[in-house]
Motif scaffolding. Structure first.
Motif, PDB file in Angstrom:
ATOM      1  N   PRO A 159      56.568  44.000  54.159  1.00 14.54           N
ATOM      2  CA  PRO A 159      56.428  42.698  54.834  1.00 14.54           C
ATOM      3  C   PRO A 159      56.679  42.806  56.339  1.00 14.54           C
ATOM      4  O   PRO A 159      57.652  43.430  56.769  1.00 14.54           O
ATOM      5  CB  PRO A 159      57.505  41.829  54.172  1.00 14.54           C
ATOM      6  N   PRO A 160      55.809  42.207  57.151  1.00 12.41           N
ATOM      7  CA  PRO A 160      56.028  42.212  58.600  1.00 12.41           C
ATOM      8  C   PRO A 160      57.371  41.589  58.971  1.00 12.41           C
ATOM      9  O   PRO A 160      57.865  40.695  58.279  1.00 12.41           O
ATOM     10  CB  PRO A 160      54.866  41.354  59.126  1.00 12.41           C
ATOM     11  N   ILE A 161      57.940  42.066  60.077  1.00  7.10           N
ATOM     12  CA  ILE A 161      59.204  41.518  60.556  1.00  7.10           C
ATOM     13  C   ILE A 161      58.968  40.177  61.241  1.00  7.10           C
ATOM     14  O   ILE A 161      59.709  39.216  61.017  1.00  7.10           O
ATOM     15  CB  ILE A 161      59.894  42.511  61.500  1.00  7.10           C
ATOM     16  N   VAL A 162      57.939  40.122  62.073  1.00  6.36           N
ATOM     17  CA  VAL A 162      57.639  38.889  62.797  1.00  6.36           C
ATOM     18  C   VAL A 162      56.152  38.584  62.711  1.00  6.36           C
ATOM     19  O   VAL A 162      55.331  39.457  62.428  1.00  6.36           O
ATOM     20  CB  VAL A 162      58.043  38.979  64.290  1.00  6.36           C
ATOM     21  N   THR A 163      55.841  37.322  62.985  1.00  4.26           N
ATOM     22  CA  THR A 163      54.456  36.877  63.180  1.00  4.26           C
ATOM     23  C   THR A 163      54.397  36.117  64.498  1.00  4.26           C
ATOM     24  O   THR A 163      55.343  35.406  64.852  1.00  4.26           O
ATOM     25  CB  THR A 163      53.993  35.964  62.030  1.00  4.26           C
ATOM     26  N   THR A 164      53.300  36.293  65.241  1.00  2.66           N
ATOM     27  CA  THR A 164      53.061  35.480  66.432  1.00  2.66           C
ATOM     28  C   THR A 164      51.837  34.600  66.207  1.00  2.66           C
ATOM     29  O   THR A 164      50.850  35.029  65.617  1.00  2.66           O
ATOM     30  CB  THR A 164      52.836  36.343  67.692  1.00  2.66           C
ATOM     31  N   LEU A 165      51.931  33.360  66.683  1.00  2.00           N
ATOM     32  CA  LEU A 165      50.829  32.402  66.627  1.00  2.00           C
ATOM     33  C   LEU A 165      50.632  31.821  68.020  1.00  2.00           C
ATOM     34  O   LEU A 165      51.595  31.344  68.641  1.00  2.00           O
ATOM     35  CB  LEU A 165      51.142  31.258  65.656  1.00  2.00           C
ATOM     36  N   LEU A 166      49.405  31.864  68.513  1.00  2.91           N
ATOM     37  CA  LEU A 166      49.087  31.301  69.827  1.00  2.91           C
ATOM     38  C   LEU A 166      48.062  30.188  69.652  1.00  2.91           C
ATOM     39  O   LEU A 166      46.986  30.397  69.076  1.00  2.91           O
ATOM     40  CB  LEU A 166      48.524  32.381  70.756  1.00  2.91           C
ATOM     41  N   ALA A 167      48.393  29.005  70.165  1.00 11.48           N
ATOM     42  CA  ALA A 167      47.497  27.854  70.082  1.00 11.48           C
ATOM     43  C   ALA A 167      46.528  27.877  71.263  1.00 11.48           C
ATOM     44  O   ALA A 167      46.928  27.658  72.404  1.00 11.48           O
ATOM     45  CB  ALA A 167      48.297  26.561  70.069  1.00 11.48           C
ATOM     46  N   VAL A 168      45.262  28.168  70.996  1.00  9.33           N
ATOM     47  CA  VAL A 168      44.236  28.218  72.036  1.00  9.33           C
ATOM     48  C   VAL A 168      43.604  26.838  72.220  1.00  9.33           C
ATOM     49  O   VAL A 168      43.447  26.351  73.338  1.00  9.33           O
ATOM     50  CB  VAL A 168      43.156  29.263  71.688  1.00  9.33           C
ATOM     51  N   LYS A 169      43.233  26.203  71.102  1.00  5.89           N
ATOM     52  CA  LYS A 169      42.654  24.856  71.153  1.00  5.89           C
ATOM     53  C   LYS A 169      43.263  24.017  70.037  1.00  5.89           C
ATOM     54  O   LYS A 169      43.261  24.431  68.875  1.00  5.89           O
ATOM     55  CB  LYS A 169      41.126  24.912  71.013  1.00  5.89           C
ATOM     56  N   VAL A 170      43.769  22.858  70.426  1.00  3.39           N
ATOM     57  CA  VAL A 170      44.451  21.967  69.482  1.00  3.39           C
ATOM     58  C   VAL A 170      43.786  20.598  69.551  1.00  3.39           C
ATOM     59  O   VAL A 170      43.662  20.027  70.649  1.00  3.39           O
ATOM     60  CB  VAL A 170      45.952  21.839  69.823  1.00  3.39           C
ATOM     61  N   PRO A 171      43.351  20.034  68.417  1.00  3.04           N
ATOM     62  CA  PRO A 171      42.746  18.696  68.445  1.00  3.04           C
ATOM     63  C   PRO A 171      43.753  17.641  68.918  1.00  3.04           C
ATOM     64  O   PRO A 171      44.968  17.812  68.759  1.00  3.04           O
ATOM     65  CB  PRO A 171      42.354  18.448  66.980  1.00  3.04           C
ATOM     66  N   ASP A 172      43.236  16.555  69.490  1.00  7.35           N
ATOM     67  CA  ASP A 172      44.114  15.485  69.948  1.00  7.35           C
ATOM     68  C   ASP A 172      44.906  14.908  68.783  1.00  7.35           C
ATOM     69  O   ASP A 172      44.423  14.814  67.656  1.00  7.35           O
ATOM     70  CB  ASP A 172      43.305  14.383  70.642  1.00  7.35           C
ATOM     71  N   GLY A 173      46.079  14.408  69.189  1.00 11.99           N
ATOM     72  CA  GLY A 173      47.139  14.306  68.205  1.00 11.99           C
ATOM     73  C   GLY A 173      47.285  13.089  67.362  1.00 11.99           C
ATOM     74  O   GLY A 173      48.218  12.359  67.596  1.00 11.99           O
ATOM     75  N   ARG A 174      46.421  12.874  66.388  1.00 13.93           N
ATOM     76  CA  ARG A 174      46.803  11.896  65.379  1.00 13.93           C
ATOM     77  C   ARG A 174      47.861  12.517  64.468  1.00 13.93           C
ATOM     78  O   ARG A 174      48.106  13.719  64.503  1.00 13.93           O
ATOM     79  CB  ARG A 174      45.574  11.422  64.583  1.00 13.93           C
TER      80      ARG A 174
END
Length: 373
Positions: A159-174
């Motif tokens: 199992p990986p020790i860490v995960t990285t997630l990068l938000a490139v495009k996020v829909p407007d926030g409902r």
């Protein structure tokens, strides 16, 4: 000396969330050893780190940050098993051509991104995986936790020790209401497309003394080719493990099984810095329990009921951190101390684009010791 500062996230007094921090003044493209020492220590103490305004971070820098936690690891956390057409993971991930350890996930049509052309991304939806579903007419207002999990192959690769997630495009926030639909009435107001996190340490701390003893002395055996094995089965409405309907793929219908790749791991994993124990089980592909007295529980329904009873208090609404994604957020989380879940239902024209990276570890998690027990 590093200029990086770490500020713990704050939550209402009624919240049970006791993890997470924001990292400031970090140049992810040019991290010094001193910078990484601060980040590493913060990660194992806070479990999830949020770096704001990181839209310019390259896939290479994301990979290098991820790999720095385990320099001997080089391959994507699921290896090439992601290519297996029958795997439940297959539809959700696309690989960046020039940085194959980094995956693109999201929703909607993306004409071009980092060498990917005409990518049709599909956000996982509970209707493809859960035993019951939210009615279509309520689908944009209500949602569920899709699948609580650890990022891990659970067959062969560690199992990986860490995960990285990068938000490139996020829909407007409902916002949506995440329903548990398990008879408790539990529900949680969440941002659209949130990633939900819960602490394995809190999950362990919530147990009775007897259950803590059980968790410290028991191991879980995962199925071979686990994500193919459960490909026809259905999840509980909470996303926390599977319903037992006899729908698992028979072992003799799986790809060839290499016995030495089957994983039997402790229920509790020890934090390498704090020594604390996390109840760290991926409930969906769990197949057997190996008990302290040497006996093995292989009644699948009983295995699942036992794990669910131990884990369910830890995903109560007040225990969940639902990250409110903003474009440029880079989230680094401790994959060996948290469980997480995709959440949300998007309309077709709501485009969401994220980069994900985790690296299969060069060593397995450590379980309890005499000191922690």
């Amino acid at each position: 000396m590093s200029q990086i500062t770490v500020e713990p996230l704050t939550f209402p007094e009624t919240s049970g969330v006791n993890f997470g921090a924001i990292v400031r003044n970090a140049d992810v493209e040019h991290l010094t050893d001193a910078d990484f020492d601060v980040i590493r220590d913060a990660l194992f103490n806070h479990q999830i780190l949020v770096f704001k305004d990181q839209a310019g971070t390259s896939p290479k820098a994301q990979f290098e940050l991820t790999r720095r936690f385990d320099p001997a690891g080089t391959s994507y956390g699921h290896g090439k098993t992601i290519d297996a057409k029958r795997s439940i993971l297959h539809p959700d991930l696309k690989t960046i051509p020039h940085q194959p350890q980094v995956q693109v996930i999201g929703n909607g049509f993306v004409p071009e991104y980092e060498g990917l052309k005409n990518a049709q991304l599909k956000h996982p939806h509970h209707k493809t995986f859960h035993v019951t579903t939210i009615p279509a007419e309520e689908d944009l207002d209500f949602t569920r936790f899709y699948r609580w999990h650890i990022d891990a192959a659970l067959y062969g690769l560690a199992p990986p020790i860490v995960t990285t997630l990068l938000a490139v495009k996020v829909p407007d926030g409902r916002r949506q209401i995440c329903r548990y639909d398990d008879g408790t009435g539990d529900e949680l107001d969440v941002p659209l497309g949130t990633t939900a996190f819960v602490s394995g340490y809190s999950m362990y701390d919530l147990l009775s003394d007897a259950d803590k003893e059980f968790a410290r002395t028991t191991k879980v055996e995962y199925a071979p080719h686990p994500y193919i094995w459960i490909s026809n089965a259905k999840s509980r409405p909470t996303g926390l493990g599977m319903v037992s309907q006899g729908l698992e793929v028979p072992l003799n219908d799986l790809p060839p099984i290499e016995e030495d790749k089957i994983q039997i791991l402790p229920l509790c994993w020890r934090n390498p810095v704090t020594g604390k124990l996390a109840l760290q089980v991926h409930p969906s592909p769990a197949r057997k329990l190996h008990l302290a007295d040497g006996t093995v529980t292989d009644d699948l329904e009983k295995v699942r009921e036992t794990i669910y009873r131990l884990q369910r208090p830890g995903i109560a609404p007040k225990m969940v951190y639902a990250h409110d994604w903003k474009e440029g957020d880079l989230v680094l989380f401790h994959n060996r101390g948290l469980l997480h879940s995709v959440v949300g239902a998007f309309a077709e024209d709501e485009v969401r684009l994220f980069r994900q990276c985790n690296i299969a570890a060069s060593h397995f998690p450590e379980g309890p010791t005499a000191v922690t027990a």
